[in-house]
Design an enzyme around this catalytic site. Structure first.
Site, PDB file in Angstrom:
ATOM      1  N   GLN A  52     -24.894  -7.429  -6.952  1.00 34.43           N
ATOM      2  CA  GLN A  52     -24.961  -7.435  -8.372  1.00 34.43           C
ATOM      3  C   GLN A  52     -26.375  -6.756  -8.532  1.00 34.43           C
ATOM      4  O   GLN A  52     -26.402  -5.827  -9.535  1.00 34.43           O
ATOM      5  CB  GLN A  52     -24.769  -8.607  -9.024  1.00 34.43           C
ATOM      6  CG  GLN A  52     -24.769  -8.573 -10.504  1.00 34.43           C
ATOM      7  CD  GLN A  52     -23.422  -7.961 -11.159  1.00 34.43           C
ATOM      8  OE1 GLN A  52     -22.502  -7.769 -10.344  1.00 34.43           O
ATOM      9  NE2 GLN A  52     -23.710  -6.993 -12.096  1.00 34.43           N
TER      10      GLN A  52
ATOM     11  N   HIS B 273     -18.439 -12.060 -11.619  1.00 36.75           N
ATOM     12  CA  HIS B 273     -17.841 -11.644 -10.052  1.00 36.75           C
ATOM     13  C   HIS B 273     -18.755 -12.832  -8.953  1.00 36.75           C
ATOM     14  O   HIS B 273     -18.001 -12.823  -8.054  1.00 36.75           O
ATOM     15  CB  HIS B 273     -18.109 -10.372  -9.959  1.00 36.75           C
ATOM     16  CG  HIS B 273     -17.120  -9.533 -10.503  1.00 36.75           C
ATOM     17  ND1 HIS B 273     -15.812  -9.341 -10.207  1.00 36.75           N
ATOM     18  CD2 HIS B 273     -17.107  -8.878 -12.128  1.00 36.75           C
ATOM     19  CE1 HIS B 273     -15.309  -8.583 -11.182  1.00 36.75           C
ATOM     20  NE2 HIS B 273     -16.055  -8.032 -12.176  1.00 36.75           N
TER      21      HIS B 273
ATOM     22  N   ASP C 183     -11.133  -7.654 -10.901  1.00 36.38           N
ATOM     23  CA  ASP C 183     -10.798  -6.603 -11.758  1.00 36.38           C
ATOM     24  C   ASP C 183      -9.701  -5.929 -11.014  1.00 36.38           C
ATOM     25  O   ASP C 183      -9.584  -5.664  -9.782  1.00 36.38           O
ATOM     26  CB  ASP C 183     -11.935  -5.358 -11.650  1.00 36.38           C
ATOM     27  CG  ASP C 183     -13.470  -5.795 -12.392  1.00 36.38           C
ATOM     28  OD1 ASP C 183     -13.447  -6.691 -13.151  1.00 36.38           O
ATOM     29  OD2 ASP C 183     -14.188  -5.318 -12.060  1.00 36.38           O
TER      30      ASP C 183
ATOM     31  N   GLU D  96     -12.923  -5.302 -21.806  1.00 41.65           N
ATOM     32  CA  GLU D  96     -12.420  -5.093 -20.427  1.00 41.65           C
ATOM     33  C   GLU D  96     -11.140  -5.536 -20.078  1.00 41.65           C
ATOM     34  O   GLU D  96     -10.878  -6.539 -19.858  1.00 41.65           O
ATOM     35  CB  GLU D  96     -13.642  -5.571 -19.639  1.00 41.65           C
ATOM     36  CG  GLU D  96     -14.718  -4.674 -19.842  1.00 41.65           C
ATOM     37  CD  GLU D  96     -15.710  -5.068 -18.449  1.00 41.65           C
ATOM     38  OE1 GLU D  96     -15.240  -6.071 -17.741  1.00 41.65           O
ATOM     39  OE2 GLU D  96     -16.864  -4.826 -18.460  1.00 41.65           O
TER      40      GLU D  96
ATOM     41  N   TRP E  54      -9.128  -5.003 -17.975  1.00 38.28           N
ATOM     42  CA  TRP E  54      -8.935  -5.037 -16.453  1.00 38.28           C
ATOM     43  C   TRP E  54      -9.613  -6.333 -15.695  1.00 38.28           C
ATOM     44  O   TRP E  54      -9.242  -6.429 -14.547  1.00 38.28           O
ATOM     45  CB  TRP E  54      -9.486  -3.830 -15.622  1.00 38.28           C
ATOM     46  CG  TRP E  54     -10.848  -3.665 -16.086  1.00 38.28           C
ATOM     47  CD1 TRP E  54     -11.784  -4.204 -15.139  1.00 38.28           C
ATOM     48  CD2 TRP E  54     -11.472  -2.741 -17.019  1.00 38.28           C
ATOM     49  NE1 TRP E  54     -13.093  -3.859 -15.893  1.00 38.28           N
ATOM     50  CE2 TRP E  54     -12.978  -3.011 -16.712  1.00 38.28           C
ATOM     51  CE3 TRP E  54     -10.946  -1.950 -18.160  1.00 38.28           C
ATOM     52  CZ2 TRP E  54     -13.855  -2.195 -17.744  1.00 38.28           C
ATOM     53  CZ3 TRP E  54     -11.721  -1.133 -18.832  1.00 38.28           C
ATOM     54  CH2 TRP E  54     -13.325  -1.278 -18.574  1.00 38.28           C
ATOM     55  N   HIS E  55     -10.478  -6.848 -16.502  1.00 36.03           N
ATOM     56  CA  HIS E  55     -11.336  -7.942 -16.114  1.00 36.03           C
ATOM     57  C   HIS E  55     -10.575  -9.204 -16.257  1.00 36.03           C
ATOM     58  O   HIS E  55     -10.748  -9.788 -17.241  1.00 36.03           O
ATOM     59  CB  HIS E  55     -12.895  -8.143 -16.324  1.00 36.03           C
ATOM     60  CG  HIS E  55     -13.655  -9.053 -15.927  1.00 36.03           C
ATOM     61  ND1 HIS E  55     -14.689  -8.923 -15.036  1.00 36.03           N
ATOM     62  CD2 HIS E  55     -13.714 -10.443 -16.160  1.00 36.03           C
ATOM     63  CE1 HIS E  55     -15.316 -10.047 -14.937  1.00 36.03           C
ATOM     64  NE2 HIS E  55     -14.787 -11.044 -15.440  1.00 36.03           N
TER      65      HIS E  55
HETATM   66 ZN    ZN Z   1     -15.197  -7.086 -13.861  1.00 37.78          ZN
END
Ligand code: ZN
Length: 213
Positions: free
Chosen positions: A94, A122, A129, A178, A180-181
């Site tokens: 990260q 994450h 994702d 988001e 997709w997350h």
């Molecule tokens: Zn993500």
């Protein structure tokens, strides 16, 4: 965990997650994971990924990985083929990513979609994702218009996942929409969050208020 709290953390009023292994753990711009937190039960879910490499981003915590397999299987039955894009990310990964985004986009823009090390979901091993199996619109705004995003929005909570950064809640989550997350929190919490139309931040806020009463 007091040793994890730096002088800068105190100035910024940061909270350190005291139960980082709790599936409901809140990690955001104000709440960080203890330094060097690594989940002890990371496994690779048996699902398709949009990349071939055997990398850490395939991993999730065991309970979340099993739920992800169930989610993807259910989607496939409805004609929606999903694939993993990015799951677990260590503190060090990260750090590299965040530094890279800042160098490319500048700090202000980077902070709207990327987390400081220690502040990424994450790192909990509970987030993934996702995209379609071709990786079309992977981690891009156009994913919102796909049948995949619509299916997830409706069905993810049945398998214990929430759309962690919903549209219209940017001021609360601190992040742009988001679709997709997805974040594993278990079916009870996920269903409550969906039913009430709230975020994980608001869920925790309500819980704190209830215990005060
Ligand atoms: Zn993500």
């Amino acid at each position: 965990m007091t040793s994890d709290v730096t002088e800068k953390d105190k100035r910024d009023q940061l909270q350190i997650a005291n139960k980082p292994d709790d599936v409901a753990v809140l990690v955001n711009k104000q709440n960080k994971l203890p330094a060097n937190y690594t989940p002890s039960d990371l496994v690779e879910p048996n699902v398709p990924f949009i990349f071939k490499e055997k990398e850490e981003r395939r991993l999730m915590r065991k309970e979340a990985a099993k739920a992800l397999e169930e989610l993807f299987n259910a989607a496939r039955k409805d004609g929606i083929d999903l694939a993993g894009v990015s799951g677990y990310r260590s503190f060090d990964s990260q750090k590299s990513l965040f530094t890279y985004y800042i160098s490319v986009q500048g700090e202000e823009t980077a902070r709207q979609y990327s987390a400081e090390p220690g502040h990424s979901e994450h790192q909990t091993g509970l987030a993934m994702d996702v995209s379609d199996t071709k990786g079309t619109c992977a981690a891009e705004d156009c994913f919102a218009d796909t049948p995949h995003a619509k299916w997830l929005d409706k069905h993810a909570p049945e398998y214990g996942f929430i759309i962690r950064y919903p549209k219209g809640k940017e001021a609360i989550t601190g992040y742009n929409y988001e679709p997709w997350h997805i974040r594993y929190v278990g079916t009870d919490i996920a269903r409550t969050i969906q039913r009430e139309g709230i975020t994980l931040e608001e869920y925790h806020q309500r819980k704190t208020e209830l215990t005060k009463k």
